[in-house]
Design a protein around this motif. Structure first.
Motif, short mmCIF file in Angstrom:
data_model
loop_
_atom_site.label_atom_id
_atom_site.label_comp_id
_atom_site.label_asym_id
_atom_site.label_seq_id
_atom_site.Cartn_x
_atom_site.Cartn_y
_atom_site.Cartn_z
N VAL A 74 43.05 43.08 35.80
CA VAL A 74 42.68 41.96 36.06
C VAL A 74 44.24 41.18 37.25
CG1 VAL A 74 42.37 40.15 34.85
CG2 VAL A 74 41.10 42.17 34.09
N LEU A 75 45.49 41.53 36.54
CA LEU A 75 46.50 40.80 37.43
C LEU A 75 46.58 40.65 38.91
CD1 LEU A 75 49.42 41.31 34.30
CD2 LEU A 75 48.30 39.01 35.01
N ALA A 76 46.08 41.88 39.00
CA ALA A 76 46.15 42.18 40.15
C ALA A 76 45.05 42.42 41.65
CB ALA A 76 46.63 44.06 41.20
N GLU A 87 45.01 34.89 28.25
CA GLU A 87 44.49 35.74 27.88
C GLU A 87 44.89 36.95 27.93
OE1 GLU A 87 41.89 36.05 26.13
OE2 GLU A 87 40.29 34.29 25.96
N ILE A 88 45.08 37.66 29.51
CA ILE A 88 46.12 38.48 29.54
C ILE A 88 46.89 38.43 28.97
CG2 ILE A 88 46.65 39.66 32.19
CD1 ILE A 88 43.73 39.14 31.78
N VAL A 89 48.33 37.58 29.45
CA VAL A 89 49.51 37.68 28.98
C VAL A 89 49.00 37.83 27.42
CG1 VAL A 89 51.46 36.48 28.00
CG2 VAL A 89 50.76 36.39 29.96
N SER A 90 48.25 37.29 26.60
CA SER A 90 48.37 37.79 25.34
C SER A 90 47.69 38.88 24.44
CB SER A 90 47.56 36.49 24.48
OG SER A 90 47.74 35.23 25.11
N ALA A 91 46.50 39.54 25.96
CA ALA A 91 45.95 40.62 25.09
C ALA A 91 47.39 41.99 25.94
CB ALA A 91 45.34 41.44 26.31
#
Length: 257
Positions: A74-76, A87-91
């Protein structure tokens, strides 16, 4: 970019985030179940159940890997910002802490395999109470995540101190048993490690609660984390006149328990 294409991209992104959230929630349920089963194997002296807990550990590891892979993808591809980025960092952070909760549950199951072959000391009865509190904290932590409930996350953050206090009390009680009866040292040592694993599960749940609060609010919890574990300061004294042991919290004779 046409409106239809944009709509498709947004929908695909939402589905990716939804899958990520569902995987995290699944990890939380699995970790909670592992802790419950590990303690059940200890209380009921069920070595088969303990072995199943140990053998199930790779399943949680696999889910952590799935979360990390999905988050990197997702980040890429999406380059999220603001709430989506949180959301992504927390995941990433929650998946790591949850996998470690599972590891500590597995450690308890491994200790159960040894303890089931011997008679535990009387202080054993306090361990299930401590575990039930930790289990409720784990459950409420992941409920806070699923519900995006910052207030519930703060409540979990404060409740960890109670787990620490129970650990300190049990630690001192086990020391006393082992000093009074050297035959209980082996079992008592295994129980100490079990208790420490539960205390660490409480700490990791607090980590997750802090991450949930950040996820929901975009801010970090203020103040020092509540702690009730004073075992680092415990000094064991042997009272030769009575042949019994005593424990202090600071070595100066002041009993703070």
């Amino acid at each position: 970019m046409t409106g239809e294409t944009h709509s498709h991209i947004v929908k695909s992104f939402d589905e990716e985030l939804k899958h990520l959230n569902q995987t995290i929630a699944r990890m939380g349920g699995m970790a909670e179940s592992q802790l419950a089963s590990a303690m059940e194997s200890l209380v009921k002296r069920d070595s088969d159940l303990a072995s199943r807990v140990v053998s199930a550990d790779p399943d949680l590891d696999q889910l952590e890997q799935e979360v990390e892979n999905a988050a990197v993808r997702v980040l890429a591809l999406r380059q999220p910002v603001a709430t989506d980025l949180r959301e992504i960092v927390s995941a990433f952070k929650i998946a790591s802490d949850t996998e470690r909760i599972g590891d500590y549950a597995v450690n308890i199951a491994k200790r159960a395999l040894a303890l089931n072959q011997m008679q535990p000391p009387g202080a054993f009865n306090a361990l299930p109470r401590m575990s039930r509190l930790a289990q409720s904290i784990v459950k409420d932590t992941f409920d806070a995540y699923s519900e995006r409930d910052a207030d519930k996350a703060v409540d979990v953050w404060h409740r960890d101190a109670e787990v620490d206090e129970m650990y300190t009390s049990l630690f001192r009680e086990l020391l006393t048993y082992m000093m009074e009866d050297p035959r209980s040292i082996t079992a008592g040592t295994h129980l100490m490690f079990c208790a420490k694993n539960i205390e660490r599960i409480g700490d990791l749940s607090t980590n997750v609660a802090e991450t949930v609060y950040y996820l929901v609010t975009g801010a970090y919890l203020d103040g020092n984390r509540p702690k009730g574990d004073t075992t680092s300061y415990t000094v064991v004294r042997n009272t030769e006149a009575t042949g019994q042991g005593d424990t202090d919290q600071n070595g100066g004779g002041e009993d703070s328990a």
